[in-house]
Motif scaffolding. Structure first.
Motif, PDB file in Angstrom:
ATOM      1  N   GLU A   1       0.850  -1.192   0.000  1.00 28.84           N
ATOM      2  CA  GLU A   1       0.000   0.000   0.000  1.00 28.84           C
ATOM      3  C   GLU A   1       0.885   1.240   0.000  1.00 28.84           C
ATOM      4  O   GLU A   1       1.892   1.277   0.709  1.00 28.84           O
ATOM      5  N   PRO A   2       0.503   2.281  -0.757  1.00 28.20           N
ATOM      6  CA  PRO A   2       1.347   3.479  -0.823  1.00 28.20           C
ATOM      7  C   PRO A   2       1.747   3.998   0.558  1.00 28.20           C
ATOM      8  O   PRO A   2       0.937   4.047   1.484  1.00 28.20           O
ATOM      9  N   ASN A   3       3.016   4.351   0.668  1.00 28.09           N
ATOM     10  CA  ASN A   3       3.591   4.995   1.856  1.00 28.09           C
ATOM     11  C   ASN A   3       3.559   4.151   3.135  1.00 28.09           C
ATOM     12  O   ASN A   3       3.682   4.678   4.225  1.00 28.09           O
ATOM     13  N   THR A   4       3.420   2.832   2.982  1.00 29.37           N
ATOM     14  CA  THR A   4       3.471   1.978   4.172  1.00 29.37           C
ATOM     15  C   THR A   4       4.880   1.442   4.376  1.00 29.37           C
ATOM     16  O   THR A   4       5.177   0.848   5.391  1.00 29.37           O
ATOM     17  N   GLN A   5       5.739   1.636   3.379  1.00 29.93           N
ATOM     18  CA  GLN A   5       7.109   1.147   3.516  1.00 29.93           C
ATOM     19  C   GLN A   5       8.105   2.293   3.406  1.00 29.93           C
ATOM     20  O   GLN A   5       9.129   2.185   2.746  1.00 29.93           O
TER      21      GLN A   5
ATOM     22  N   CYS B   1       9.908   5.016   6.029  1.00 37.28           N
ATOM     23  CA  CYS B   1      10.086   5.472   7.402  1.00 37.28           C
ATOM     24  C   CYS B   1      10.501   6.945   7.396  1.00 37.28           C
ATOM     25  O   CYS B   1      10.594   7.563   6.336  1.00 37.28           O
ATOM     26  N   ALA B   2      10.767   7.481   8.565  1.00 31.89           N
ATOM     27  CA  ALA B   2      11.093   8.913   8.679  1.00 31.89           C
ATOM     28  C   ALA B   2      12.268   9.292   7.776  1.00 31.89           C
ATOM     29  O   ALA B   2      12.295  10.376   7.195  1.00 31.89           O
ATOM     30  N   ILE B   3      13.223   8.377   7.638  1.00 35.45           N
ATOM     31  CA  ILE B   3      14.407   8.665   6.802  1.00 35.45           C
ATOM     32  C   ILE B   3      13.990   8.764   5.331  1.00 35.45           C
ATOM     33  O   ILE B   3      14.382   9.682   4.626  1.00 35.45           O
ATOM     34  N   ASP B   4      13.165   7.810   4.891  1.00 32.61           N
ATOM     35  CA  ASP B   4      12.720   7.824   3.495  1.00 32.61           C
ATOM     36  C   ASP B   4      11.842   9.037   3.201  1.00 32.61           C
ATOM     37  O   ASP B   4      11.768   9.502   2.072  1.00 32.61           O
ATOM     38  N   LEU B   5      11.152   9.514   4.231  1.00 35.07           N
ATOM     39  CA  LEU B   5      10.260  10.663   4.044  1.00 35.07           C
ATOM     40  C   LEU B   5      11.028  11.980   4.078  1.00 35.07           C
ATOM     41  O   LEU B   5      10.471  13.040   3.831  1.00 35.07           O
ATOM     42  N   GLY B   6      12.320  11.919   4.416  1.00 41.00           N
ATOM     43  CA  GLY B   6      13.112  13.153   4.493  1.00 41.00           C
ATOM     44  C   GLY B   6      12.624  14.070   5.596  1.00 41.00           C
ATOM     45  O   GLY B   6      12.561  15.279   5.442  1.00 41.00           O
ATOM     46  N   MET B   7      12.294  13.489   6.747  1.00 41.88           N
ATOM     47  CA  MET B   7      11.836  14.304   7.875  1.00 41.88           C
ATOM     48  C   MET B   7      13.013  15.122   8.415  1.00 41.88           C
ATOM     49  O   MET B   7      14.173  14.762   8.212  1.00 41.88           O
ATOM     50  N   PRO B   8      12.721  16.207   9.141  1.00 39.65           N
ATOM     51  CA  PRO B   8      13.808  17.028   9.665  1.00 39.65           C
ATOM     52  C   PRO B   8      14.658  16.235  10.673  1.00 39.65           C
ATOM     53  O   PRO B   8      14.112  15.503  11.495  1.00 39.65           O
ATOM     54  N   GLY B   9      15.958  16.390  10.577  1.00 37.70           N
ATOM     55  CA  GLY B   9      16.852  15.803  11.578  1.00 37.70           C
ATOM     56  C   GLY B   9      17.233  14.355  11.367  1.00 37.70           C
ATOM     57  O   GLY B   9      18.048  13.822  12.107  1.00 37.70           O
ATOM     58  N   VAL B  10      16.643  13.688  10.365  1.00 37.88           N
ATOM     59  CA  VAL B  10      16.998  12.280  10.169  1.00 37.88           C
ATOM     60  C   VAL B  10      18.317  12.174   9.422  1.00 37.88           C
ATOM     61  O   VAL B  10      18.736  13.107   8.744  1.00 37.88           O
ATOM     62  N   LEU B  11      18.973  11.041   9.579  1.00 40.53           N
ATOM     63  CA  LEU B  11      20.280  10.836   8.951  1.00 40.53           C
ATOM     64  C   LEU B  11      20.339   9.470   8.273  1.00 40.53           C
ATOM     65  O   LEU B  11      19.752   8.514   8.762  1.00 40.53           O
TER      66      LEU B  11
ATOM     67  N   GLY C   1      -0.645  12.483  -6.311  1.00 38.73           N
ATOM     68  CA  GLY C   1      -0.354  11.711  -5.104  1.00 38.73           C
ATOM     69  C   GLY C   1       1.111  11.292  -5.130  1.00 38.73           C
ATOM     70  O   GLY C   1       1.693  11.127  -6.196  1.00 38.73           O
ATOM     71  N   ILE C   2       1.693  11.147  -3.952  1.00 41.31           N
ATOM     72  CA  ILE C   2       3.092  10.718  -3.867  1.00 41.31           C
ATOM     73  C   ILE C   2       3.161   9.413  -3.079  1.00 41.31           C
ATOM     74  O   ILE C   2       2.633   9.332  -1.978  1.00 41.31           O
ATOM     75  N   ASP C   3       3.801   8.415  -3.678  1.00 37.68           N
ATOM     76  CA  ASP C   3       4.030   7.148  -2.986  1.00 37.68           C
ATOM     77  C   ASP C   3       5.538   7.009  -2.776  1.00 37.68           C
ATOM     78  O   ASP C   3       6.294   6.908  -3.741  1.00 37.68           O
ATOM     79  N   LEU C   4       5.947   6.997  -1.517  1.00 36.26           N
ATOM     80  CA  LEU C   4       7.386   6.972  -1.230  1.00 36.26           C
ATOM     81  C   LEU C   4       7.897   5.579  -0.843  1.00 36.26           C
ATOM     82  O   LEU C   4       8.981   5.447  -0.298  1.00 36.26           O
ATOM     83  N   ASN C   5       7.109   4.541  -1.141  1.00 34.67           N
ATOM     84  CA  ASN C   5       7.587   3.182  -0.846  1.00 34.67           C
ATOM     85  C   ASN C   5       8.908   2.883  -1.542  1.00 34.67           C
ATOM     86  O   ASN C   5       9.766   2.217  -0.997  1.00 34.67           O
TER      87      ASN C   5
END
Lengths: 487, 483
Positions: free
Chosen positions: B32-36, B38-48, B141-145
């Motif tokens: 399912e879109p965006n279920t795979q 995580c914060a890193i793949d989503l480019g959230m602030p502060g992730v490495l 729509g954006i699917d970041l899986n």
């Protein structure tokens, strides 16, 4: 209670002389009373703090408390905190609730510390006066017409005003040391890689480093023990054992070799600041230290190199703030281009946009070699200067900032003059070394900081050198008149 | 005028890791879109990002397989551009110091000769997500899986001179990465795709012509057609006095044509610089040793072994070892069959089995007939339970899901008749019913009789519904006719 250091409060909690709840309430009340005007906090987490304080009291009662259990602290709003807004001082993240804790936040949580709230800062840590914050400038507790320094201005001001016993900060070009100097508190920027950057919103990844801001070196030692260590989530964190910083504080300084770089005592340094710093050096002589004049010949290249490297990295680091997934999004974008342009144009402030532009330019095809690569070469030269110096001396000392706190608005329209206020701190970041600022006296009622620079991973030595000075001086115990209040 | 094409390929091969290149999120396709993400793949602030060690081992295996130069350090760099399915606003890739340097791959041409194609470099990078333009009422729509899925980008030298050579190279590379087990090679899911750089020049000319790049081709057939078309288009322009514009083109499989995407002037400045969040990747002896230890037997070596050990013809061995799956299938079937006759197993694999796969467009794993099933079928041919002809019927029945060979032979009563008495009855009957043919046979010269006997064999096989053992039939017939 607020006149006590973190170390003293820790002892009181352990001895059962005060409860964490009482302590937390006291500081929360002080924030309520004073911060309307001071503006050192962006978010105060009263409920969460009291809950954590109750848990800490139980832990203390159960006998499994650590030295930081129940002690209130504040986090710079650059550290992501699970379930709490983490704004980084920007409109861009005004609506951002972090879904995870930064490693530093997690470490303090594990230790049982109580978080009072998130402190104000220059937007995305870009600034030296705390005037670029979306939430308005922080005022200097010693003179509320003056700046507290930046970018960790909220942390510095809140500790100086005793609204929090201690706080975390981050330092990319001086953002812990310069506000610590301008507010009269003790701050330490550790060696690059000592403290995890996970969850710490990136400004310039190769320079950013989190560290403690507190009243005394002893307090910083207590905090650094908790903050340091390898983190598998941060590839640039270093797998190096964390020493017991506190046990080394008491060593004498007989025979300590202190280097004074002549470049740090030349034009641009205010005479009154120089006088205070030289007096502090005299104090060290009395403690048995040997003073050696040294040279860091590439010092003049530090600010220009920094203003290529840091903006270059920030131009890329801040690309993720695009209005697509989280954070600020403009109203009614007409197409993708419009969404990007207006979300970023409206979400970022002037200084951030200026640095993104500088950085994107420096990385552009045709300019990369002339700017970015050359700046990286300068970094090597600067590191080399320090390497040679540390073959001769144990620590390097000088002023933290060229002047005391300037007036709000005084340099706001002149970025280059503003950038020069970090002239003594920036080289330390470029080299990745640890550096401290220690209160060393006053000039016309405003605090002056002494900077102490150490070799890689010699935080213990820095803390020891600072602590010994604080044993014979009481500059770090001074509280601005307006904030003394009833203890 | 005689024209010559100059072709180079950039192949993007998805690496078959369980988790992403810089995060712990799963890489499983089709969730399912965006279920795979995580914060890193989503480019959230502060992730490495933290490098998945498995990709380094896989790249090292690839480098060893193409005998490439591999430096001790390679560096991840940021490729900066804005796109909604690129969460960080930059792609982590490699630029100046790729993990795999110069190497080569040998391909076989149609005339049977071998040609060496140079590999310029291969580097690691992360894939982007996907933009979904349907079902969002004018929005996207954006699917970041897929974001953060590890890719190995393999860049060839401009060494290919025809679309056919390009396809041969792509197939060989596909075979290599699947042999190595570093990619599943699934082209429908985009795990293996390529960009083609194409230019033409007059034969004998040294200088390259202006090239165009055809983006994102995801089948062998499309590669060939897209390149053919592009070569024709360029020749047409040049012959009519025109000039080729350096540009990026897109192959439209539906219309079977390429069309312009953007010209060089519109090309992005990606502002590459070393990623300060990641340390250089170290390729030391330990990494190389681990890679060498996990290297399987590759296609060329396996082909040679099949010829040597099993006595297969070169062409057959080549066809079977072209894919690791097929070669594995062959060896498994051979073992179940008893291992005595590799040639007959090879014939079945190349013939009926591959034919059925092609007919239905299935992969080896998707085939309803397993290696064990085919091996058992061959075993029944070899022990005379059924004839080769009946075996084809059994194979069809197995393919239709009617069970394994023994079940089908039993249920359908297909067992070969080897009972001499029963066959003798049939022989007598056929001879009695065809007195004229018997007469003719007996009067014929010895040399012609061999051919004439075929008629009687055919009659008997027909009467037995193909089940009579042909050898026995022949033997008995000869005895009766010659007596």
């Amino acid at each position: 209670m607020h006149t006590k250091t973190l170390t003293e409060l820790s002892a009181m909690l352990q001895a059962g002389e005060v409860s964490s709840v009482a302590l937390t309430e006291h500081f929360l009340d002080r924030i309520e009373q004073y911060d309307q005007d001071l503006n050192s906090f962006i978010t105060v987490t009263r409920e969460e703090a009291l809950e954590a304080a109750r848990a800490a009291d139980e832990r203390i009662q159960a006998g499994n408390a650590g030295p930081l259990t129940g002690v209130p602290i504040a986090h710079k709003d650059i550290f992501c905190t699970d379930g709490v807004r983490t704004s980084c001082g920007s409109r861009m993240l005004d609506n951002f609730i972090a879904p995870y804790d930064a490693t530093v936040v997690e470490q303090f949580k594990q230790a049982g510390a109580v978080v009072l709230g998130k402190t104000n800062m220059d937007e995305f840590a870009m600034g030296s006066s705390n005037e670029t914050s979306f939430y308005g400038p922080v005022k200097n507790p010693w003179d509320r017409d003056r700046v507290p320094g930046g970018s960790s201005g909220g942390s510095a001001a809140s500790v100086a005003a005793r609204l929090a016993p201690a706080a975390t900060g981050t330092d990319t070009g001086g953002s812990i040391r310069q506000p610590a100097a301008l507010c009269g508190i003790t701050g330490l920027k550790p060696t690059y890689g000592r403290v995890s950057r996970w969850g710490m919103i990136a400004f310039a990844s190769s320079l950013d480093q989190g560290g403690p801001m507190a009243q005394s070196a002893e307090d910083c030692a207590l905090m650094l023990e908790v903050m340091s260590g390898f983190d598998e989530k941060d590839s640039t964190s270093v797998n190096e054992a964390v020493p017991d910083y506190r046990t080394q504080l008491s060593q004498g300084l007989q025979g300590l070799k202190i280097g004074l770089p002549k470049e740090y005592f030349s034009e641009g340094l205010g005479p009154e600041v120089e006088a205070v710093v030289r007096a502090a050096i005299e104090e060290y002589k009395k403690l048995g230290a040997e003073i050696i004049e040294i040279s860091l010949p590439n010092t003049h290249l530090a600010v220009p190199a920094y203003y290529v490297v840091a903006p270059a990295e920030c131009s890329s680091n801040l690309s993720r703030f695009d209005g697509v997934r989280y954070g600020y999004r403009c109203d009614d974008p007409k197409d993708l281009q419009d969404l990007y342009e207006r979300s970023r144009g409206e979400g970022f402030g002037e200084e951030v946009k200026r640095r993104i532009m500088i950085g994107a330019y420096a990385l552009s095809a045709g300019y990369y070699d002339a700017y970015y690569l050359k700046a990286q070469k300068v970094r090597h030269l600067i590191s080399d200067d320090f390497r040679k110096a540390f073959e001769e001396v144990d620590v390097i000392m000088g002023p933290t900032a060229p002047s005391t706190a300037f007036k709000l608005g005084e340099k706001a329209d002149d970025p280059v003059t503003m950038y020069l206020s970090d002239i003594y701190t920036i080289a330390v970041n470029l080299a990745g070394l640890p550096g401290m600022s220690v209160p060393a006296g006053f000039s016309e009622g405003m605090p002056v900081g002494l900077q102490i620079i150490g070799n890689y991973f010699e935080e213990a030595r820095l803390l020891n050198v600072a602590h010994q000075y604080q044993q014979v001086t009481d500059w770090h115990r001074q509280i601005p008149e307006a904030f003394k209040g009833q203890s | 005028m005689e024209w010559e094409a100059v072709i180079g390929l950039e192949i993007h091969s998805q690496l078959a890791t369980n988790s992403k290149i810089f995060s712990g999120a799963s890489t499983t396709y089709g969730a399912e879109p965006n279920t795979q993400a995580c914060a890193i793949d989503l480019g959230m602030p502060g992730v490495l990002p933290v490098v998945n060690k498995e990709v380094v081992r896989m790249a090292a295996m690839f480098g060893l397989a193409i005998e490439a130069e591999m430096g001790e350090y390679s560096v991840f760099a940021r490729k900066n551009y804005f796109y909604p399915d690129l969460p960080k606003g930059y792609q982590i890739s490699q630029f100046e110091l790729p993990i795999v340097g110069k190497g080569h791959l040998d391909i076989e041409l149609e005339d049977g000769t071998t040609k060496r194609i140079g590999v310029t470099r291969a580097h690691l990078e992360e894939d982007a997500g996907k933009s979904l333009h349907e079902d969002f009422h004018g929005m996207t729509g954006i699917d970041l899986n897929r974001a953060g899925t590890p890719l190995l980008e393999i860049v060839s030298e401009p060494d290919m001179r025809s679309a056919k050579e390009a396809v041969a190279y792509m197939k060989k590379m596909h075979s290599l990465v699947t042999y190595l087990g570093i990619s599943d090679g699934n082209m429908q899911e985009g795990s293996f795709r390529c960009d083609a750089n194409v230019s033409v020049r007059l034969k004998g000319e040294e200088e390259f012509g202006t090239r165009t790049e055809i983006k994102n081709i995801n089948s062998f057939r499309f590669v060939e057609r897209a390149i053919e078309h592009e070569i024709e288009r360029q020749i047409e322009i040049l012959e009519s006095g025109g000039e080729i514009i350096q540009e990026t083109r897109l192959y439209d499989a539906d219309k079977d044509e390429t069309r312009s995407m953007r010209s060089k002037e519109e090309a992005n400045d990606y502002r590459y610089f070393p990623d300060p969040d990641l340390l250089p990747v170290v390729m030391d002896q330990a990494v190389l040793d681990a890679a060498r230890d996990s290297m399987p037997e590759l296609s060329d070596a396996r082909k040679a072994r099949f010829i040597d050990q099993y006595g297969l013809r070169g062409e057959d061995a080549g066809q079977i070892t072209a894919s690791r799956e097929m070669a594995d299938f062959f060896e498994a079937a051979l073992e179940v069959s008893g291992g005595s006759d590799a040639k007959i197993v090879a014939n079945w694999v190349i013939g009926e089995f591959s034919g059925a796969l092609n007919r239905e467009g299935l992969s080896v794993q998707e085939a309803p007939v397993s290696a064990a099933m085919l091996g058992q079928l061959v075993k029944r041919i070899l022990d005379n339970t059924i004839s080769g002809k009946i075996a084809k019927e059994v194979f069809e029945a197995m393919w239709q899901g009617e069970g394994d060979a023994d079940v089908i032979i039993e249920q359908k009563g297909m067992k070969q008749v080897t009972d001499t008495g029963a066959i003798e009855v049939m022989v007598d009957e056929v001879l009695a019913n065809n007195p004229k043919q018997v007469e003719n046979y007996r009067n014929a010269e010895e040399q012609k009789r061999g051919k004439m006997i075929g008629f009687f064999v055919g009659q008997i096989m027909k009467a037995s519904k193909g089940k009579a053992n042909p050898a026995l039939v022949n033997e008995l017939l000869k005895k009766k006719l010659d007596s």
